[in-house]
Scaffold this active site. Structure first.
Site, PDB file in Angstrom:
ATOM      1  N   GLY A 155     114.313  23.929  72.619  1.00 21.79           N
ATOM      2  CA  GLY A 155     113.988  25.355  72.515  1.00 21.79           C
ATOM      3  C   GLY A 155     113.519  25.792  71.138  1.00 21.79           C
ATOM      4  O   GLY A 155     113.071  26.920  70.967  1.00 21.79           O
ATOM      5  N   ASP A 156     113.638  24.925  70.133  1.00 18.09           N
ATOM      6  CA  ASP A 156     113.197  25.306  68.783  1.00 18.09           C
ATOM      7  C   ASP A 156     111.674  25.329  68.699  1.00 18.09           C
ATOM      8  O   ASP A 156     110.999  24.410  69.147  1.00 18.09           O
ATOM      9  CB  ASP A 156     113.753  24.329  67.736  1.00 18.09           C
ATOM     10  CG  ASP A 156     115.138  24.715  67.250  1.00 18.09           C
ATOM     11  OD1 ASP A 156     115.562  25.846  67.539  1.00 18.09           O
ATOM     12  OD2 ASP A 156     115.787  23.893  66.588  1.00 18.09           O
ATOM     13  N   TYR A 180     117.538  35.500  76.467  1.00 20.19           N
ATOM     14  CA  TYR A 180     117.586  36.434  75.328  1.00 20.19           C
ATOM     15  C   TYR A 180     116.178  36.895  74.952  1.00 20.19           C
ATOM     16  O   TYR A 180     115.906  38.096  74.844  1.00 20.19           O
ATOM     17  CB  TYR A 180     118.265  35.775  74.118  1.00 20.19           C
ATOM     18  CG  TYR A 180     117.940  36.488  72.823  1.00 20.19           C
ATOM     19  CD1 TYR A 180     118.505  37.733  72.548  1.00 20.19           C
ATOM     20  CD2 TYR A 180     117.036  35.955  71.894  1.00 20.19           C
ATOM     21  CE1 TYR A 180     118.176  38.416  71.376  1.00 20.19           C
ATOM     22  CE2 TYR A 180     116.706  36.633  70.738  1.00 20.19           C
ATOM     23  CZ  TYR A 180     117.282  37.859  70.485  1.00 20.19           C
ATOM     24  OH  TYR A 180     116.943  38.540  69.340  1.00 20.19           O
ATOM     25  N   ASN A 208     122.823  30.620  63.212  1.00 18.65           N
ATOM     26  CA  ASN A 208     121.727  30.823  62.263  1.00 18.65           C
ATOM     27  C   ASN A 208     121.893  29.911  61.051  1.00 18.65           C
ATOM     28  O   ASN A 208     123.007  29.544  60.670  1.00 18.65           O
ATOM     29  CB  ASN A 208     121.662  32.283  61.819  1.00 18.65           C
ATOM     30  CG  ASN A 208     121.313  33.208  62.973  1.00 18.65           C
ATOM     31  OD1 ASN A 208     120.730  32.770  63.959  1.00 18.65           O
ATOM     32  ND2 ASN A 208     121.677  34.465  62.859  1.00 18.65           N
ATOM     33  N   ASN A 232     113.029  36.211  60.671  1.00 18.40           N
ATOM     34  CA  ASN A 232     114.412  35.718  60.571  1.00 18.40           C
ATOM     35  C   ASN A 232     115.190  36.403  59.455  1.00 18.40           C
ATOM     36  O   ASN A 232     115.005  36.058  58.282  1.00 18.40           O
ATOM     37  CB  ASN A 232     114.394  34.191  60.329  1.00 18.40           C
ATOM     38  CG  ASN A 232     113.806  33.441  61.507  1.00 18.40           C
ATOM     39  OD1 ASN A 232     112.653  33.626  61.856  1.00 18.40           O
ATOM     40  ND2 ASN A 232     114.612  32.610  62.134  1.00 18.40           N
ATOM     41  N   GLY A 240     127.013  45.892  63.242  1.00 15.30           N
ATOM     42  CA  GLY A 240     126.505  44.521  63.193  1.00 15.30           C
ATOM     43  C   GLY A 240     125.773  44.229  61.889  1.00 15.30           C
ATOM     44  O   GLY A 240     125.704  45.073  60.984  1.00 15.30           O
ATOM     45  N   ILE A 280     122.417  43.611  60.984  1.00 13.68           N
ATOM     46  CA  ILE A 280     121.251  44.413  60.590  1.00 13.68           C
ATOM     47  C   ILE A 280     121.584  45.901  60.669  1.00 13.68           C
ATOM     48  O   ILE A 280     121.174  46.696  59.824  1.00 13.68           O
ATOM     49  CB  ILE A 280     120.023  44.069  61.461  1.00 13.68           C
ATOM     50  CG1 ILE A 280     119.749  42.567  61.436  1.00 13.68           C
ATOM     51  CG2 ILE A 280     118.784  44.814  60.969  1.00 13.68           C
ATOM     52  CD1 ILE A 280     118.722  42.096  62.450  1.00 13.68           C
ATOM     53  N   LYS A 337     114.003  40.803  75.294  1.00 13.19           N
ATOM     54  CA  LYS A 337     113.200  41.515  74.293  1.00 13.19           C
ATOM     55  C   LYS A 337     111.845  41.901  74.886  1.00 13.19           C
ATOM     56  O   LYS A 337     111.367  43.025  74.708  1.00 13.19           O
ATOM     57  CB  LYS A 337     113.002  40.654  73.040  1.00 13.19           C
ATOM     58  CG  LYS A 337     114.275  40.420  72.220  1.00 13.19           C
ATOM     59  CD  LYS A 337     114.851  41.717  71.690  1.00 13.19           C
ATOM     60  CE  LYS A 337     116.055  41.484  70.793  1.00 13.19           C
ATOM     61  NZ  LYS A 337     116.741  42.745  70.440  1.00 13.19           N
ATOM     62  N   SER A 349     111.692  41.131  68.436  1.00 14.03           N
ATOM     63  CA  SER A 349     111.779  39.833  67.768  1.00 14.03           C
ATOM     64  C   SER A 349     110.461  39.085  67.849  1.00 14.03           C
ATOM     65  O   SER A 349     109.681  39.260  68.797  1.00 14.03           O
ATOM     66  CB  SER A 349     112.869  39.013  68.458  1.00 14.03           C
ATOM     67  OG  SER A 349     112.787  37.659  68.110  1.00 14.03           O
TER      68      SER A 349
END
Length: 345
Positions: free
Chosen positions: A301-302, A154, A204, A184, A12, A14, A158, A127
């Site tokens: 949700g932001d 999600y 993103n 980010n 992936g 990262i 975490k 995160s």
């Protein structure tokens, strides 16, 4: 050669950059990935950069038996860096059980196998979503800031996974862990051999910017311009993926080679907030390419603004994110152009 490290989700975004940094630091890397959100060709990019092709096993970590076979095949694994997870916020709202099964069962299986196979430590990819929207007095947010109720399944996975690791270590399990709470991640390796490769429409900001700049997307929408910020757009802490990858190398060395606490938490960011508009304008400046964008209504949700206090990582890990934003944004554009050259997109 240093220890052998298992990198889950290592093909992936990262994970691939972290594999490169681990190999360049002298570690042997074994990647486990089910390729549900990445491509096997990423191994070619890693090999081009480092001259070493990491060992690779296509395994779904939800499958305990298949996961155990990895530890049997590579009995010298000393540490794990756990990236493998489903990660789209919107999809998690639509398919919560998929996210709980994928993200929680995989971690439980790894933790269960660690003592059995003498694996000393695990770095968990967490995160800044665990902080939610920090109150004004908690900005920039430190590791001691209160954990807020997650805004999505999600984000909740975490939080739950952090609690599972804590509870397992608290029970007396003979392992150590460092939990890295990222802000980010953006950009691509300067070689443009690896980078972010989103499936379908990017969720993103940076992939959407580069895809708009190259003509794949007609227009970038900046969601909301009436937030309580200097230019009205959301503020985030954007960290270069290569700087982020280097933090994992430092964390791994601390877990395996230093006399540190059984569990530690670190914010991994730049320590400064940038607005969406600043990033878009920064991209135009770094590349000389204009982006077709317009304002759109706020998106549910932001979070309005969040950035990290990263003093602890700077001091304790001896790590710092110091790549200039212009270089980071230029790397993302170089990667997008490479994808076009290679006929990928």
């Amino acid at each position: 050669m240093k220890q052998t490290i298992l990198v889950t989700g290592g093909t992936g975004f990262i994970g691939s950059h972290t594999t490169v940094e681990l190999q360049q630091a002298g570690y042997r890397v074994v990647i486990v990935d089910n390729l549900s959100n990445s491509k096997i060709e990423v191994l070619d990019g890693i090999e081009k950069i480092t001259g070493i092709r990491p060992d690779f096993e296509q395994v779904d970590l939800k499958d305990l038996e298949a996961t155990e076979q990895v530890f049997k095949k590579y009995p010298d694994i000393q540490g794990i860096i756990h990236f493998a997870a489903s990660k789209a916020v919107g999809e998690s709202v639509e398919k919560p059980l998929l996210y709980y099964r994928n993200n929680i069962v995989s971690l439980v299986n790894l933790l269960e196998l660690m003592p059995k196979y003498g694996v000393k430590g695990i770095i968990f990819s967490s995160s800044c979503t665990v902080y939610g929207q920090p109150s004004k007095e908690n900005l920039p947010v430190t590791e001691e800031a209160p954990i807020q109720k997650a805004l999505s399944p999600y984000g909740n996975t975490k939080q739950i996974n952090e609690e599972i690791i804590y509870d397992f270590i608290h029970s007396g399990a003979p392992i150590k862990s460092i939990v890295l709470r990222y802000f980010n991640p953006i950009g691509a390796h300067p070689s443009a051999y690896i980078g972010e490769l989103p499936n379908g429409v990017p969720m993103n900001l940076i992939p959407f910017v580069t895809q708009t700049a190259i003509g794949i997307r007609k227009q970038l929408k900046i969601f909301g311009h009436d937030y309580n910020t200097p230019d009205g757009t959301c503020i985030r802490d954007y960290i270069y993926v290569v700087d982020l990858a280097k933090a994992h190398v430092k964390a791994m060395a601390r877990v395996l080679d230093e006399d540190s606490d059984a569990i530690e938490y670190f914010n991994i960011g730049t320590g400064r907030g940038l607005s969406t508009l600043e990033v878009v304008e920064g991209f135009e400046k770094a590349t000389g390419v204009k982006v077709n964008w317009e304002y759109a209504p706020r998106r549910e949700g932001d979070i309005e603004k969040v950035w990290g206090n990263v003093d602890k990582a700077n001091k304790v890990l001896g790590w710092k994110a110091d790549t200039p934003l212009e270089d980071v944004l230029a790397s993302a554009w170089k990667w997008q152009k490479k994808l076009r050259e290679d006929g990928v997109m």
